[in-house]
Scaffold this motif. Structure first.
Motif, PDB file in Angstrom:
ATOM      1  N   PHE A 187      16.247  -7.532   9.520  1.00  0.00           N
ATOM      2  CA  PHE A 187      14.986  -8.137   9.100  1.00  0.00           C
ATOM      3  C   PHE A 187      13.795  -7.398   9.700  1.00  0.00           C
ATOM      4  O   PHE A 187      12.787  -7.162   9.018  1.00  0.00           O
ATOM      5  N   ALA A 188      13.889  -7.014  10.979  1.00  0.00           N
ATOM      6  CA  ALA A 188      12.789  -6.266  11.611  1.00  0.00           C
ATOM      7  C   ALA A 188      12.516  -4.974  10.852  1.00  0.00           C
ATOM      8  O   ALA A 188      11.361  -4.602  10.625  1.00  0.00           O
ATOM      9  N   LEU A 238       9.178  -3.768   8.731  1.00  0.00           N
ATOM     10  CA  LEU A 238       8.605  -2.436   8.945  1.00  0.00           C
ATOM     11  C   LEU A 238       8.399  -1.713   7.619  1.00  0.00           C
ATOM     12  O   LEU A 238       7.339  -1.146   7.371  1.00  0.00           O
ATOM     13  N   PHE A 239       9.392  -1.751   6.753  1.00  0.00           N
ATOM     14  CA  PHE A 239       9.302  -1.058   5.470  1.00  0.00           C
ATOM     15  C   PHE A 239       8.364  -1.768   4.496  1.00  0.00           C
ATOM     16  O   PHE A 239       7.623  -1.122   3.765  1.00  0.00           O
ATOM     17  N   GLU A 284      12.483   4.250   1.056  1.00  0.00           N
ATOM     18  CA  GLU A 284      12.009   5.102   2.138  1.00  0.00           C
ATOM     19  C   GLU A 284      10.752   5.891   1.778  1.00  0.00           C
ATOM     20  O   GLU A 284       9.797   5.947   2.562  1.00  0.00           O
ATOM     21  N   ASP A 285      10.730   6.479   0.598  1.00  0.00           N
ATOM     22  CA  ASP A 285       9.553   7.264   0.198  1.00  0.00           C
ATOM     23  C   ASP A 285       8.316   6.378   0.068  1.00  0.00           C
ATOM     24  O   ASP A 285       7.217   6.758   0.477  1.00  0.00           O
ATOM     25  N   ARG A 286       8.503   5.194  -0.504  1.00  0.00           N
ATOM     26  CA  ARG A 286       7.377   4.277  -0.653  1.00  0.00           C
ATOM     27  C   ARG A 286       6.859   3.840   0.722  1.00  0.00           C
ATOM     28  O   ARG A 286       5.659   3.733   0.955  1.00  0.00           O
ATOM     29  N   PHE A 287       7.784   3.617   1.640  1.00  0.00           N
ATOM     30  CA  PHE A 287       7.421   3.245   3.011  1.00  0.00           C
ATOM     31  C   PHE A 287       6.606   4.356   3.670  1.00  0.00           C
ATOM     32  O   PHE A 287       5.559   4.107   4.271  1.00  0.00           O
ATOM     33  N   LEU A 288       7.060   5.592   3.547  1.00  0.00           N
ATOM     34  CA  LEU A 288       6.357   6.712   4.163  1.00  0.00           C
ATOM     35  C   LEU A 288       4.962   6.896   3.570  1.00  0.00           C
ATOM     36  O   LEU A 288       4.020   7.238   4.273  1.00  0.00           O
ATOM     37  N   SER A 289       4.818   6.622   2.268  1.00  0.00           N
ATOM     38  CA  SER A 289       3.492   6.740   1.662  1.00  0.00           C
ATOM     39  C   SER A 289       2.564   5.644   2.189  1.00  0.00           C
ATOM     40  O   SER A 289       1.366   5.853   2.342  1.00  0.00           O
ATOM     41  N   ARG A 290       3.103   4.472   2.477  1.00  0.00           N
ATOM     42  CA  ARG A 290       2.296   3.403   3.077  1.00  0.00           C
ATOM     43  C   ARG A 290       1.793   3.827   4.448  1.00  0.00           C
ATOM     44  O   ARG A 290       0.664   3.543   4.831  1.00  0.00           O
ATOM     45  N   LEU A 291       2.654   4.501   5.222  1.00  0.00           N
ATOM     46  CA  LEU A 291       2.258   4.947   6.552  1.00  0.00           C
ATOM     47  C   LEU A 291       1.149   5.969   6.480  1.00  0.00           C
ATOM     48  O   LEU A 291       0.247   5.974   7.303  1.00  0.00           O
ATOM     49  N   SER A 316       5.464   1.926  16.604  1.00  0.00           N
ATOM     50  CA  SER A 316       6.613   2.323  17.409  1.00  0.00           C
ATOM     51  C   SER A 316       7.835   1.533  16.995  1.00  0.00           C
ATOM     52  O   SER A 316       7.747   0.342  16.681  1.00  0.00           O
ATOM     53  N   LEU A 317       8.982   2.214  17.013  1.00  0.00           N
ATOM     54  CA  LEU A 317      10.247   1.594  16.623  1.00  0.00           C
ATOM     55  C   LEU A 317      11.322   1.961  17.629  1.00  0.00           C
ATOM     56  O   LEU A 317      11.528   3.141  17.924  1.00  0.00           O
TER      57      LEU A 317
END
Length: 197
Positions: free
Chosen positions: A79-80, A84-85, A112-119, A127-128
């Motif tokens: 869930f964490a 994050l994503f 993953e790609d969508r997550f990286l674009s959000r970042l 931090s993770l």
């Protein structure tokens, strides 16, 4: 603050719904006792609950909204990672202990790609900590390998995520909790000390 269940059992079966995404039963591993898994798919609701709860907590306690940590273990670790994503700036520090990535591994790879674009659209100050017990490495779910692979992919400099992976020697799925909590506290607090990374 912790969110739990009113039960005397080691854990509530409601976790299977609350901390997971919808997934086809065929994608899940066989349950150890052979019985069907409880229905999955409530992670979105729990995230909404937490986001709705934050202002209420802020009315009662002094909260530093620039220094928030989300900690979860096992399905809670899954869930964490989902938070994050899905909403990376909901918290600044994420602790995913023994994350059950095998439950929604396909979703994470697809997102993953969508997550990286959000970042890339944010300040990248996240931090993770991914922590697993050494003895979990023999589990057929591939828990340690999945967590390690994810840490490597997210460690790419352009992701902007400060990722740490830790395998705790001679610890299993439950015994990893005390050393993980110790490391998690130091990880979250160190992150929030000026000049420390």
């Amino acid at each position: 603050m912790g969110i739990g269940y009113a039960t005397n059992a080691p854990f509530s079966s409601e976790r299977y719904y609350d901390f997971t995404l919808p997934v086809a039963v065929s994608e899940l591993p066989v349950r150890p006792d052979g019985s069907p898994w409880p229905s999955p798919g409530g992670a979105e609701n729990i995230l909404k609950f937490i986001e709705d709860l934050k202002p209420e907590i802020g009315k009662r306690y002094k909260v530093d909204y620039n220094s928030q940590t989300l900690f979860g273990h096992s399905l809670g670790g899954l869930f964490a990672l989902y938070v994050l994503f899905e909403n990376p700036y909901a918290f600044q520090t994420y602790i995913a202990g023994s994350p059950s990535l095998h439950w929604n591994k396909k979703w994470f790879r697809e997102e993953e790609d969508r997550f990286l674009s959000r970042l890339n659209q944010g300040n990248g100050d996240i931090s993770l900590l991914l922590g697993v017990g050494e003895l979990e490495g023999t589990h057929k779910s591939g828990m340690n390998e999945n967590a390690l692979e994810l840490s490597k992919r997210l460690s790419l400099k352009e992701s902007g995520v400060n990722v740490h992976f830790k395998e705790f020697e001679e610890e299993g799925h439950l015994s990893v909790l005390p050393p993980l909590i110790n490391r998690a506290l130091r990880f979250a607090l160190k992150r929030n000390v000026p000049g420390k990374k």
